[in-house]
Design an enzyme around this catalytic site. Structure first.
Site, PDB file in Angstrom:
ATOM      1  N   HIS A  12       0.811  -1.225   0.000  1.00 61.30           N
ATOM      2  CA  HIS A  12       0.000   0.000   0.000  1.00 61.30           C
ATOM      3  C   HIS A  12       0.849   1.282   0.000  1.00 61.30           C
ATOM      4  CE1 HIS A  12      -0.021  -0.310   4.708  1.00 61.30           C
ATOM      5  NE2 HIS A  12       1.041   0.343   4.278  1.00 61.30           N
ATOM      6  N   HIS A  59      -2.286   4.440   9.698  1.00 61.22           N
ATOM      7  CA  HIS A  59      -0.933   4.858  10.081  1.00 61.22           C
ATOM      8  C   HIS A  59      -1.009   6.107  10.963  1.00 61.22           C
ATOM      9  CE1 HIS A  59      -0.475   2.460   6.418  1.00 61.22           C
ATOM     10  NE2 HIS A  59       0.765   2.232   6.769  1.00 61.22           N
ATOM     11  N   HIS A 199       9.965  -4.086   4.297  1.00 55.63           N
ATOM     12  CA  HIS A 199      10.422  -2.691   4.270  1.00 55.63           C
ATOM     13  C   HIS A 199      10.701  -2.169   5.676  1.00 55.63           C
ATOM     14  CE1 HIS A 199       6.030  -2.112   4.763  1.00 55.63           C
ATOM     15  NE2 HIS A 199       6.146  -0.805   4.889  1.00 55.63           N
ATOM     16  N   GLU A 246       3.421  -5.632   8.662  1.00 54.45           N
ATOM     17  CA  GLU A 246       2.133  -5.414   7.981  1.00 54.45           C
ATOM     18  C   GLU A 246       1.645  -6.686   7.284  1.00 54.45           C
ATOM     19  OE1 GLU A 246       2.410  -0.605   7.002  1.00 54.45           O
ATOM     20  OE2 GLU A 246       2.898  -2.001   5.416  1.00 54.45           O
TER      21      GLU A 246
HETATM   22  C1  DHB Z   1       6.247   3.276   2.861  1.00 54.53           C
HETATM   23  C2  DHB Z   1       5.598   2.063   2.969  1.00 54.53           C
HETATM   24  C3  DHB Z   1       4.511   1.924   3.821  1.00 54.53           C
HETATM   25  O1  DHB Z   1       3.854   0.750   4.024  1.00 54.53           O
HETATM   26  C4  DHB Z   1       4.040   2.999   4.510  1.00 54.53           C
HETATM   27  O2  DHB Z   1       2.920   2.839   5.232  1.00 54.53           O
HETATM   28  C5  DHB Z   1       4.696   4.218   4.446  1.00 54.53           C
HETATM   29  C6  DHB Z   1       5.809   4.363   3.604  1.00 54.53           C
HETATM   30  C7  DHB Z   1       7.412   3.462   1.949  1.00 54.53           C
HETATM   31  O3  DHB Z   1       7.924   2.474   1.405  1.00 54.53           O
HETATM   32  O4  DHB Z   1       7.808   4.581   1.743  1.00 54.53           O
HETATM   33 FE    FE Z   2       2.282   0.991   5.748  1.00 54.32          FE
END
Ligand code: DHB
Ligand code: FE
Length: 286
Positions: A12, A59, A199, A246
């Site tokens: 997302h 978030h 990530h 997540e």
């Molecule tokens: C990013 C990824 C995410 O899931 C998020 O909520 C905020 C930022 C990113 O990769 O920048």
């Molecule tokens: Fe996220």
């Protein structure tokens, strides 16, 4: 009777929403990512569900450190796109399905999943980016006048430690399936799991991506969810970065599909902002 006709999971990434909103999807940088969503758009248009039960995480937008529901369900008639600091995304308000959402609340709570009922909930990129990616007609993912499907949002806390376990998420998915199958109206429902894949946004390991681990997760989502259910929080953090947790939301979708599924499609692209962006489409076995 309502029934679950498919499941879809996707990352997302907020920068993906910005690329759509600023008309940058066809640039050399972004096009390979957006091209990968077209088969999923075609699948969704073909299945044409009455409702999407969309599992996502807020978030710190609708919620904050003041209130942190582990699981929440949006029971409102609609959900406006949230202002995440630079104005709401230029996408339609999300239409809910209050009657189904109240039914799910009752059934889940009687089934001992004490989900928080939420009457007012602006929805952030965690919900609107997956809709943009999958509800478009082509790789431009332009916002429609109105979203083509109603949405029952289910929120999961994966921001503030401790998040729910993968097993708890999978079992919630099973309880959602049971609830759907007890609903009186003849509705076709697709369940989304969103967020991930690997990530980490901050600190010394910012930018961490682990495609070997992500690929094994995609493989086992179809064939060995038992393994995925028992992955502990620390493995997510160590192997997929702080935000890879997540991915437990994908297990809610998987639990909702029943034991046997077929993989219809997948796409995996690096990088999308700081994230490995994954997509998978599943159908319950006939
Ligand atoms: C990013 C990824 C995410 O899931 C998020 O909520 C905020 C930022 C990113 O990769 O920048
Ligand atoms: Fe996220």
């Amino acid at each position: 009777m309502a029934r679950i006709v498919g499941g879809l999971a996707t990352s997302h990434v907020p920068a993906v929403g910005a690329a759509i909103d600023l008309g940058k999807t066809q640039t050399d940088h972004w096009k390979p990512l957006f091209d990968g969503y077209v088969p999923a758009q075609e699948w969704l248009a073909r299945v044409d569900p009455d409702v999407i039960v969309l599992v996502y995480n807020d978030h710190a937008t609708a919620f904050s450190l003041e209130i942190i529901p582990t699981f929440g369900i949006g029971v409102a008639e609609n959900f406006p796109p949230a202002d995440e600091g630079w104005g709401p995304r230029p996408v339609p308000t999300v239409d809910g399905h209050a009657e189904l959402a109240w039914h799910l609340s009752e059934s889940l709570i009687l089934d001992e999943f004490d989900i928080t009922m939420i009457n007012e909930m602006p929805v952030d990129h965690g919900l609107t980016v997956p809709l943009s990616l999958t509800c478009g007609k082509d790789s431009r993912c332009e916002a429609p006048e109105q979203w083509p499907h109603r949405v029952v949002p289910i929120s999961v806390n994966v921001v503030q430690y401790p998040p729910p376990t993968g097993k708890r998420c999978y079992d919630l998915g099973r309880a959602i399936r049971k609830a759907v199958e007890a609903y009186h109206e003849d509705l076709d429902i697709v369940v989304y799991g969103t967020g991930g894949m690997s990530h980490q946004l901050h600190g010394e390991r910012a930018g961490l991506i682990n495609s070997k681990w992500d690929t094994a997760f995609l493989d086992d989502l179809t064939r060995d969810p038992e393994r995925l259910k028992s992955i502990p929080f620390l493995e997510y953090v160590r192997e997929t970065g702080a935000e890879g947790i997540e991915l437990v939301m994908w297990l809610i979708m998987r639990g909702a599909l029943g034991d046997d599924v077929s993989e219809i499609y997948r796409h995996y692209h690096i990088p999308a902002s700081n994230t490995a962006s994954g997509l998978i489409v599943l159908e319950p076995a006939a």
